[in-house]
Design an enzyme around this catalytic site. Structure first.
Site, PDB file in Angstrom:
ATOM      1  NE  ARG A   1      -3.108   0.278   3.166  1.00 37.18           N
ATOM      2  CZ  ARG A   1      -2.574   0.623   4.351  1.00 37.18           C
ATOM      3  NH1 ARG A   1      -2.039   1.814   4.509  1.00 37.18           N
ATOM      4  NH2 ARG A   1      -2.587  -0.228   5.350  1.00 37.18           N
TER       5      ARG A   1
ATOM      6  CG  ASP B   1      -8.676  15.179 -16.050  1.00 37.52           C
ATOM      7  OD1 ASP B   1      -7.942  14.574 -16.850  1.00 37.52           O
ATOM      8  OD2 ASP B   1      -9.691  14.675 -15.557  1.00 37.52           O
TER       9      ASP B   1
ATOM     10  CE  LYS C   1     -11.433   6.971 -19.115  1.00 38.96           C
ATOM     11  NZ  LYS C   1     -11.838   8.256 -18.595  1.00 38.96           N
TER      12      LYS C   1
ATOM     13  CE1 TYR D   1     -15.907  10.317 -17.164  1.00 43.67           C
ATOM     14  CE2 TYR D   1     -15.303  10.732 -14.886  1.00 43.67           C
ATOM     15  CZ  TYR D   1     -15.811   9.892 -15.852  1.00 43.67           C
ATOM     16  OH  TYR D   1     -16.216   8.638 -15.515  1.00 43.67           O
TER      17      TYR D   1
HETATM   18  C1  LIG Z   1     -12.461   8.748 -17.382  1.00 40.49           C
HETATM   19  C2  LIG Z   1     -12.056  10.083 -16.899  1.00 40.49           C
HETATM   20  C3  LIG Z   1     -11.884  10.336 -15.528  1.00 40.49           C
HETATM   21  C4  LIG Z   1     -12.149   9.279 -14.481  1.00 40.49           C
HETATM   22  O1  LIG Z   1     -11.218   8.255 -14.556  1.00 40.49           O
HETATM   23  P1  LIG Z   1     -11.536   6.707 -14.156  1.00 40.49           P
HETATM   24  O2  LIG Z   1     -10.242   6.037 -14.459  1.00 40.49           O
HETATM   25  O3  LIG Z   1     -12.683   6.255 -14.989  1.00 40.49           O
HETATM   26  O4  LIG Z   1     -11.862   6.721 -12.697  1.00 40.49           O
HETATM   27  C5  LIG Z   1     -11.445  11.591 -15.153  1.00 40.49           C
HETATM   28  N1  LIG Z   1     -11.224  12.572 -16.067  1.00 40.49           N
HETATM   29  C6  LIG Z   1     -11.394  12.364 -17.376  1.00 40.49           C
HETATM   30  C7  LIG Z   1     -11.122  13.470 -18.338  1.00 40.49           C
HETATM   31  C8  LIG Z   1     -11.806  11.129 -17.838  1.00 40.49           C
HETATM   32  O5  LIG Z   1     -11.991  10.924 -19.145  1.00 40.49           O
END
Ligand SMILES: *Cc1c(COP(=O)(O)O)cnc(C)c1O
Length: 387
Positions: free
Chosen positions: A49, A174, A199, A101
């Site tokens: 962890r 982000d 992603k 998002y």
């Molecule tokens: C998918 C996504 C998230 C969330 O991520 P997860 O891995 O699904 O928890 C946050 N920001 C953006 C821009 C995303 O496309």
């Protein structure tokens, strides 16, 4: 030897415990705990962890790609964003971009707000006036995506960072949509970069992951403390999948972007499509700004059809392209934001952002461009036949 970004996706400079055996693939240290040689002695690892060699190798790779000093890997993108929100205390205020998002504002409103953090939502791409007006003495951070999801609005990262810093606040970006291959917000003044590693970094729609990347040592130490304490860490096998996915980040992004540009141009010629929103198109209002602050336009594009009755027909008719939420994989995915990724966004916010029931989002993959076009052509033919 200083490596270019394509090579940094594959080779990490520095000590490598796998080097001893000459292993080319970094080992998966599938262990929960680590034995100590003696009291007061440690191999550097105590408990997974806190740290695990496979996860650490991934974290070093992502930190190097984003040009940060440290990256903390989490089990999902949302876990990374939650950990970042734990940096703030009751009474703190955050100004956020309105078009994010969908899961991010849900976290802000259902988890952070009850904890006493307040939020103001503005359109960052309109320049700094709206943002400056929303900042007050309790403002501790600005939170953006650029380009945004799904309306592809572009924000000037340098200007947002200047504005944040003038008020003693942090800029959080982000960077999921472009990946570190195409944009490095930390080099433009941002303080924290978050990623849904699910992603482009993973790239294969097969695992979930998240990252928070920083350049400030105190911020890194605080995030590590939070990560160790809340325990939403990335498992060793998933860390290895990410290391493997990142090896092809550069070639995947190049191909996906090339496909996205060709599809954006082709979609503009289709009678079924009334609007194509892709920052790679010269008419996109963020095109020139993205040319300055990014190395490309990415492979996410949004388009609007004439009539909302076209939507279910199109979603059912696509074959190669799959109807699914998520993005950034080798496979092209078509998403209907208002019922999927953005289902929990209040209608007035959707309306203000122009996110209508005729808007579809396409994550363009790395398939052959003619096959993608042929698939959309037959899907549009199904639309013509149905309406
Ligand atoms: C998918 C996504 C998230 C969330 O991520 P997860 O891995 O699904 O928890 C946050 N920001 C953006 C821009 C995303 O496309």
């Amino acid at each position: 030897m200083s490596l270019s970004i394509e090579s940094r996706c594959i080779h990490l400079e520095g000590d490598d415990p796998a080097a001893r055996y000459g292993a080319i693939s970094f080992p998966i240290y599938q262990t929960a705990t680590f034995a100590h040689p003696a009291l007061g002695e440690s191999t550097g690892y105590d408990y997974s962890r806190v740290q695990n060699p496979t996860r650490q190798q991934l974290e070093k790779t992502v930190a190097a790609l984003e040009q940060g000093t440290d990256a903390v890997a989490f089990s999902t993108g949302m876990a990374a964003i939650l950990a970042v929100m734990e940096l703030f205390a009751p009474g703190d205020h955050i100004v956020t971009e309105a078009d994010l998002y969908g899961g991010t504002p849900r976290l802000f409103h259902t988890v952070s707000e009850p904890r006493g953090i307040t939020f103001t939502t503005v359109n960052f791409s309109d320049g700094t006036a709206q943002v400056a007006a929303a900042i007050h003495p309790e403002t501790k951070a600005l939170y953006i995506e650029t380009p945004t999801n799904p309306m592809m609005r572009v924000t000037d990262i340098r200007k947002a960072a200047e504005l944040a810093h003038a008020h003693g606040a942090l800029l959080i970006v982000d960077n999921t949509f472009l990946s570190p291959y195409l944009q490095n917000p930390l080099t433009l003044g941002a303080d924290i970069v978050v990623h849904s590693g699910t992603k482009y970094l993973s790239g294969h729609n097969d695992t979930l992951a998240g990252f928070a990347v920083v350049k400030d040592a105190a911020l890194a130490a605080r995030l590590r403390e939070i990560s160790k304490t809340i325990g939403a860490n990335l498992a060793p096998f998933d860390a290895w999948l990410l290391l493997r996915g990142i090896q092809t980040l550069a070639v995947r992004m190049d191909r996906a972007e090339e496909n996205a540009m060709a599809l954006a141009q082709w979609l503009k010629t289709r009678p079924e499509v009334t609007r194509v929103i892709y920052p790679g198109l010269p008419e996109h209002p963020g095109h020139a700004l993205m040319k300055q602050q990014a190395r490309g336009f990415g492979a996410m594009l949004t388009f609007e059809v004439r009539d909302k009755r076209e939507v279910p027909v199109l979603l059912k008719a696509v074959r190669l392209i799959r109807f699914a939420e998520s993005l950034g994989g080798t496979e092209s995915l078509l998403t209907y934001p208002i019922t999927q990724t953005h289902a929990d966004v209040p209608p007035e916010v959707l309306a203000a952002n122009g996110l209508t029931d005729r808007i579809l989002r396409l994550s363009v993959g790395i398939e052959n461009i003619n096959d993608l076009r042929t698939d959309l052509e037959q899907a549009f033919a199904a639309v013509q036949a149905a309406l």
